[in-house]
Write an enzyme that holds these catalytic residues in place. Structure first.
Site, PDB file in Angstrom:
ATOM      1  N   ASP A 187      42.404  26.249  53.944  1.00 37.48           N
ATOM      2  CA  ASP A 187      43.314  27.354  53.633  1.00 37.48           C
ATOM      3  C   ASP A 187      44.205  27.524  54.871  1.00 37.48           C
ATOM      4  O   ASP A 187      43.748  27.970  55.925  1.00 37.48           O
ATOM      5  CB  ASP A 187      42.500  28.615  53.339  1.00 37.48           C
ATOM      6  CG  ASP A 187      43.368  29.804  52.945  1.00 37.48           C
ATOM      7  OD1 ASP A 187      44.532  29.873  53.396  1.00 37.48           O
ATOM      8  OD2 ASP A 187      42.879  30.694  52.218  1.00 37.48           O
TER       9      ASP A 187
ATOM     10  N   TYR B 197      38.813  34.746  53.650  1.00 35.05           N
ATOM     11  CA  TYR B 197      39.497  35.845  52.968  1.00 35.05           C
ATOM     12  C   TYR B 197      38.539  36.469  51.941  1.00 35.05           C
ATOM     13  O   TYR B 197      37.864  35.735  51.196  1.00 35.05           O
ATOM     14  CB  TYR B 197      40.740  35.264  52.277  1.00 35.05           C
ATOM     15  CG  TYR B 197      41.468  36.236  51.412  1.00 35.05           C
ATOM     16  CD1 TYR B 197      42.195  37.290  51.966  1.00 35.05           C
ATOM     17  CD2 TYR B 197      41.439  36.126  50.026  1.00 35.05           C
ATOM     18  CE1 TYR B 197      42.860  38.183  51.155  1.00 35.05           C
ATOM     19  CE2 TYR B 197      42.106  37.023  49.212  1.00 35.05           C
ATOM     20  CZ  TYR B 197      42.818  38.053  49.787  1.00 35.05           C
ATOM     21  OH  TYR B 197      43.479  38.941  48.990  1.00 35.05           O
TER      22      TYR B 197
ATOM     23  N   ARG C 108      54.962  26.078  30.901  1.00 31.84           N
ATOM     24  CA  ARG C 108      53.606  26.124  31.490  1.00 31.84           C
ATOM     25  C   ARG C 108      53.326  24.789  32.177  1.00 31.84           C
ATOM     26  O   ARG C 108      52.802  24.739  33.282  1.00 31.84           O
ATOM     27  CB  ARG C 108      52.535  26.452  30.449  1.00 31.84           C
ATOM     28  CG  ARG C 108      51.143  26.416  31.049  1.00 31.84           C
ATOM     29  CD  ARG C 108      49.993  27.023  30.231  1.00 31.84           C
ATOM     30  NE  ARG C 108      50.209  27.198  28.830  1.00 31.84           N
ATOM     31  CZ  ARG C 108      50.189  26.213  27.913  1.00 31.84           C
ATOM     32  NH1 ARG C 108      49.930  24.961  28.284  1.00 31.84           N
ATOM     33  NH2 ARG C 108      50.423  26.475  26.642  1.00 31.84           N
TER      34      ARG C 108
ATOM     35  N   LYS D  30      52.110  35.259  51.602  1.00 35.96           N
ATOM     36  CA  LYS D  30      52.130  35.682  53.001  1.00 35.96           C
ATOM     37  C   LYS D  30      53.341  35.057  53.718  1.00 35.96           C
ATOM     38  O   LYS D  30      54.459  35.391  53.414  1.00 35.96           O
ATOM     39  CB  LYS D  30      50.795  35.330  53.655  1.00 35.96           C
ATOM     40  CG  LYS D  30      49.557  35.642  52.781  1.00 35.96           C
ATOM     41  CD  LYS D  30      49.362  37.114  52.491  1.00 35.96           C
ATOM     42  CE  LYS D  30      48.330  37.418  51.411  1.00 35.96           C
ATOM     43  NZ  LYS D  30      47.041  36.756  51.513  1.00 35.96           N
TER      44      LYS D  30
HETATM   45  C1  LIG Z   1      45.923  36.516  50.668  1.00 31.73           C
HETATM   46  C2  LIG Z   1      45.078  35.347  50.944  1.00 31.73           C
HETATM   47  C3  LIG Z   1      44.522  34.587  49.918  1.00 31.73           C
HETATM   48  C4  LIG Z   1      44.683  34.953  48.459  1.00 31.73           C
HETATM   49  O1  LIG Z   1      45.996  34.790  48.035  1.00 31.73           O
HETATM   50  P1  LIG Z   1      46.692  35.689  46.888  1.00 31.73           P
HETATM   51  O2  LIG Z   1      48.074  35.159  46.872  1.00 31.73           O
HETATM   52  O3  LIG Z   1      46.591  37.105  47.302  1.00 31.73           O
HETATM   53  O4  LIG Z   1      45.923  35.414  45.636  1.00 31.73           O
HETATM   54  C5  LIG Z   1      43.783  33.469  50.261  1.00 31.73           C
HETATM   55  N1  LIG Z   1      43.584  33.126  51.549  1.00 31.73           N
HETATM   56  C6  LIG Z   1      44.096  33.842  52.563  1.00 31.73           C
HETATM   57  C7  LIG Z   1      43.839  33.407  53.968  1.00 31.73           C
HETATM   58  C8  LIG Z   1      44.852  34.980  52.304  1.00 31.73           C
HETATM   59  O5  LIG Z   1      45.339  35.695  53.323  1.00 31.73           O
END
Ligand SMILES: *Cc1c(COP(=O)(O)O)cnc(C)c1O
Length: 393
Positions: free
Chosen positions: A177, A105, A53, A202
């Site tokens: 982000d 998001y 962890r 992604k």
């Molecule tokens: C998918 C996404 C998230 C969240 O991420 P997860 O891995 O699904 O928890 C946050 N920001 C953006 C821009 C995303 O496309």
């Protein structure tokens, strides 16, 4: 381990954080499926590892790799992008305030409003492309300016340096982000941001086969706090996923080049089509953020959204008519995907908030993959024909 910091992005993508295993020369980082590590004497772990962890060597390799790609001093990897956002929120205290973009998001919006407002954090959502609106929303309690650029799903572009300047004056941190742009196309830390967040699920993973998130920054005190929180609460990334993301980042540069090239071809075809009423792609000169994107990004990315004549009905018909694209949530994989945000990825945002953010029910979002551009363009065109002018039998 060798110092890779002077090498170029493409080389770091493949080598940073990794190297042949000293014990046997294995070229690829092993998946350390172990929960615990032998100690030389009580409280003397051999290489700092005690329990997975707190730290695991496969995860460390990925953390060093992602930190290097974002030009940061440290990286922390989480079980998902939202687990990473959760860690950022959890270091705030009741009464703290966050100025956030209003087209984040959907899951981030839900985390802020449904989870952390209950713990006394306060959020103000603004159109973050309007720097004056960002500045006007700042209060004495503002701790973060939280932006996404390009945003999801409207691909709006906000000025990272301008947000950084506002945050600095307020003694707040700028969180970016960078999921849509990836570090190959945009380097927020170089523009002054304090923390970059990724849904590695992604583009960094790139193959739609693992869920994970990352935070990257430069301030050591902040790293300590976030690592303490991660170790106290959990939400860390497992070794198998760490391995998959290490594999993914190796090809990030060549994948992104193809994503950008293909998205340009699809955007050009859409922008010439009479049934397409609005198109959001920062690579088009008609896009409001085009000049800013050209300045702060290396290229315009692989995401496009658009609206067809006929609104939601046409959007749904289009999503069912595509044959190469797959109707599914998520993005950033090698395969092309189509999504209708208001009923799928962004359904967690109340209709009224969506409307305020300009997110119409008929919006269609494409994650343009790395298939042949001609097949993608042909698929989009045939799906529009079927969606907007249904064949009469
Ligand atoms: C998918 C996404 C998230 C969240 O991420 P997860 O891995 O699904 O928890 C946050 N920001 C953006 C821009 C995303 O496309």
């Amino acid at each position: 381990m060798k110092d890779h910091s002077k090498l170029r992005f493409e080389t770091r993508a493949i080598h940073a954080g990794q190297g042949p295993a000293p014990e046997n020369g294995a070229v690829m980082t092993p998946v350390y499926f172990t929960t615990t590590f032998e100690q030389d004497a009580p409280a003397q772990p051999r290489q700092g590892y005690e329990y997975s962890r707190s730290g695991n060597p496969t995860r460390t390799a990925l953390e060093l790799n992602v930190a290097s790609l974002e030009s940061g001093a440290w990286g922390l990897c989480f079980a998902s992008g939202l687990a990473a956002a959760n860690a950022l929120c959890a270091r705030l205290v009741p009464g703290d305030h966050v100025v956030a973009a209003n087209d984040l998001y959907g899951g981030t919006f839900r985390l802020f409003t449904k989870v952390f407002e209950r713990y006394g954090l306060r959020f103000t959502f603004v159109n973050a492309t309007d720097t004056d609106a960002v500045a006007a929303a700042v209060t004495d309690s503002t701790r973060y300016i939280y932006i996404e650029t390009p945003s999801n799903p409207l691909l709006s572009i906000c000025d990272i340096e301008a947000c950084v300047a506002i945050a600095k004056r307020a003694g707040a941190l700028t969180i970016v982000d960078n999921t849509f742009a990836t570090p190959f196309l945009q380097q927020p830390l170089e523009l002054g941001a304090d923390v970059v967040l990724h849904s590695m699920t992604k583009y960094l993973g790139g193959h739609s086969d693992a869920v994970g998130g990352a935070l990257v920054g430069n301030d050591d005190g902040l790293r300590e706090e976030l690592a303490f929180y991660q170790n106290s609460v959990g939400g860390q990334l497992g070794p198998m996923e760490s391995f998959l993301f290490l594999r993914g980042t190796k090809t990030l540069p060549i994948r992104m080049e193809r994503h950008c090239e293909n998205a340009k071809a699809v955007a050009a075809a859409l922008s010439e089509h009479p049934a397409v009423e609005h198109i959001h792609y920062p690579g088009l000169e008609s896009h409001a953020g085009h000049a800013l994107a050209a300045r702060q990004m290396k290229d315009f990315g692989g995401m496009i959204s658009f609206e067809l004549a006929g609104g939601i009905e046409s959007a749904n018909a289009f999503a069912c008519a595509v044959q190469v694209f797959t109707l599914a949530e998520s993005l950033g994989g090698v395969e092309s995907l189509v999504d209708v945000p208001c009923s799928m990825t962004h359904a967690s945002i109340p209709a009224e908030e969506r409307k305020k953010a300009g997110l119409n029910d008929g919006l269609v979002r494409l994650s343009v993959g790395i298939e042949h551009a001609d097949d993608l363009v042909a698929d989009v065109l045939q799906a529009i024909e079927r969606a907007v002018q249904p064949t009469r039998v």
